[in-house]
Write an enzyme that holds these catalytic residues in place. Structure first.
Site, PDB file in Angstrom:
ATOM      1  N   TYR A 125       0.925  -1.256  -0.004  1.00 15.47           N
ATOM      2  CA  TYR A 125      -0.010   0.102  -0.029  1.00 15.47           C
ATOM      3  C   TYR A 125       0.673   1.177  -0.072  1.00 15.47           C
ATOM      4  O   TYR A 125       0.220   2.518  -0.192  1.00 15.47           O
ATOM      5  CB  TYR A 125      -0.997  -0.047   1.264  1.00 15.47           C
ATOM      6  CG  TYR A 125      -1.911  -1.169   0.996  1.00 15.47           C
ATOM      7  CD1 TYR A 125      -3.070  -0.858   0.234  1.00 15.47           C
ATOM      8  CD2 TYR A 125      -1.865  -2.286   1.611  1.00 15.47           C
ATOM      9  CE1 TYR A 125      -4.131  -1.988  -0.020  1.00 15.47           C
ATOM     10  CE2 TYR A 125      -2.836  -3.355   1.339  1.00 15.47           C
ATOM     11  CZ  TYR A 125      -3.963  -3.245   0.579  1.00 15.47           C
ATOM     12  OH  TYR A 125      -4.759  -3.944   0.398  1.00 15.47           O
TER      13      TYR A 125
ATOM     14  N   PHE B 171     -10.644  -4.219  10.025  1.00 21.38           N
ATOM     15  CA  PHE B 171     -11.971  -3.609   9.298  1.00 21.38           C
ATOM     16  C   PHE B 171     -11.614  -4.076   7.792  1.00 21.38           C
ATOM     17  O   PHE B 171     -10.279  -4.250   7.529  1.00 21.38           O
ATOM     18  CB  PHE B 171     -12.248  -2.174   9.530  1.00 21.38           C
ATOM     19  CG  PHE B 171     -11.403  -1.277   9.211  1.00 21.38           C
ATOM     20  CD1 PHE B 171     -11.094  -0.743   8.117  1.00 21.38           C
ATOM     21  CD2 PHE B 171     -10.549  -0.427  10.557  1.00 21.38           C
ATOM     22  CE1 PHE B 171      -9.951   0.443   7.848  1.00 21.38           C
ATOM     23  CE2 PHE B 171      -9.643   0.291  10.031  1.00 21.38           C
ATOM     24  CZ  PHE B 171      -9.283   0.937   9.007  1.00 21.38           C
TER      25      PHE B 171
END
Length: 414
Positions: free
Chosen positions: A124, A414
């Site tokens: 990322y 999450f």
């Protein structure tokens, strides 16, 4: 045939979920119950799929979130999750296309940043994300703690009460909101979060084992802490108990509640070890015992990553440890948040605006995301070559402003 990357339709939720499960090495078989659950919280407009000849081969989803900045402000975030690419379609730029579409939409919505929990570290950074919080897990050797084995409850007038899942669904949200108001790095939990994490909703078809729940009530009766834990069943050859309690969450809004809940866990009969679950690296737990060496680190890793989309809003949303000014040259290869910005911070707040002044510090947007919650040192990043001082001493100035006395913590995945 070109691979089609786009938001999914409701009719494609089943195929999309199968691709997601394939990417995460879960069973590709989707039950009717799992499909209904997935549809209940999936917004097709924010759920992307990559389709090759009609079959979904990559997945991406985001949802609205608020993230607590340093000082307690709630910042609008684009929470990224459910990212997968099938092993047959790697290295074709599918994630890059989905990420670009999502971040562009988030920027247009006015989201200040994007957030995610990275399953793998190398992915990322190239999209402008930087690790902003870390987690540590300890294993506590209970007999070595030095705690009084006759401990039967807090000495401060508070008490520990066992509760059930229904109680947690009533008490937990208010308690967590009190924590979220002050703990940088925490994120919103909706009603569904509490239903899933108390077993009322079965998520991903995973089996549910009911845990134990205990709360700490202060002397005035206020619930200031909650612990959720499970215990294994292990016995030695001579019939002695060798059980381990595993904490899935412990939240406390006062040091008294935190101390009482850890002492409670270490006082349970038959429990010889306690696994703390994922805590902030500077959590108090290790130093709560007469012998801190009773708690050893068994896990440590980066956790929540942040990608700034609006530098001005992000830097103005948080408070700073001192007063001072800094000009930041922020590079962003994706063209979403780059530029040169003048930050002026005081004890009363901060202002940030684009500027033409000479830069004091040059850095990538991913490094600014790493610094934003106060967990990382600009001096360290400069030593690593990831931040460049344009003015001698600028990294130390950044640390004096950005660093926080306690480390940020995100207790959720999450």
């Amino acid at each position: 045939m070109a691979i089609d990357v786009r938001p999914i339709t409701d009719a494609e939720v089943h195929d999309w979920t199968r691709a997601l499960n394939t990417g995460f090495l879960r069973s590709p078989v989707i039950s009717d119950e799992q499909l209904a659950d997935r549809r209940s919280f999936t917004d097709p407009a924010r759920t992307q799929g990559a389709f090759d000849d009609g079959r979904c081969v990559a997945t991406f989803r985001s949802f609205a979130q608020e993230l607590t900045a340093v000082g307690g402000a709630q910042v609008r975030a684009d929470a990224v999750t459910n990212v997968s690419v099938s092993p047959t379609h790697r290295r074709r730029g599918l994630l890059t296309r989905m990420m670009a579409a999502d971040l562009t939409a988030a920027k247009e919505r006015g989201d200040v940043l994007a957030s995610l929990i990275a399953a793998e570290y190398p992915i990322y950074g190239r999209y402008g994300f930087g690790p902003a919080t870390w987690i540590t897990e300890w294993e506590i050797d209970v007999p070595r703690t030095g705690l009084d084995p006759r401990w039967s409850g807090p000495a401060d007038g508070g008490r520990i009460d066992l509760v059930d899942a229904a109680d947690v669904r009533k008490l937990g949200p208010e308690l967590y909101e009190r924590l979220r108001a002050t703990q940088p790095g925490t994120v919103t939990r909706d009603e569904r979060w509490w239903r899933v994490n108390t077993g009322e909703i079965q998520h991903n078809g995973l089996p549910w084992e009911e845990p134990h729940y205990a709360v700490y009530r202060s002397a005035n009766g206020t619930v200031d802490g909650l612990v959720v834990y499970r215990a294994d069943e292990k016995w030695g050859d001579s019939g002695q108990p060798l059980n381990t309690a595993k904490v899935s969450q412990l939240i406390a809004v006062s040091p008294a509640a935190e101390r009482a809940l850890w002492h409670y866990l270490c006082s349970i009969d038959w429990i010889l070890k306690v696994r703390t679950g994922f805590r902030a690296p500077d959590d108090l737990v290790q130093l709560l015992f007469p012998d801190p060496r009773a708690a050893r680190i068994v896990g440590q890793a980066d956790w929540m990553w942040v990608r700034l989309l609006d530098v001005v809003a992000a830097l103005e949303s948080r408070t700073y440890e001192g007063s001072g000014g800094l000009v930041l040259e922020v590079a962003d290869r994706h063209g979403l948040a780059g530029g040169r910005f003048r930050l002026e911070a005081t004890g009363d707040g901060a202002s940030c605006a684009p500027t033409t002044r000479s830069a004091d510090l040059s850095l990538d947007v991913s490094e600014l995301g790493t610094l934003w919650l106060g967990d990382e040192s600009a001096v360290r990043l400069a030593a690593l070559g990831r931040v460049r001082e344009e003015r001698p001493g600028a990294a130390a100035v950044a640390d004096a402003l950005f660093r926080t006395s306690r480390r940020p913590w995100c207790p959720d995945v999450f």
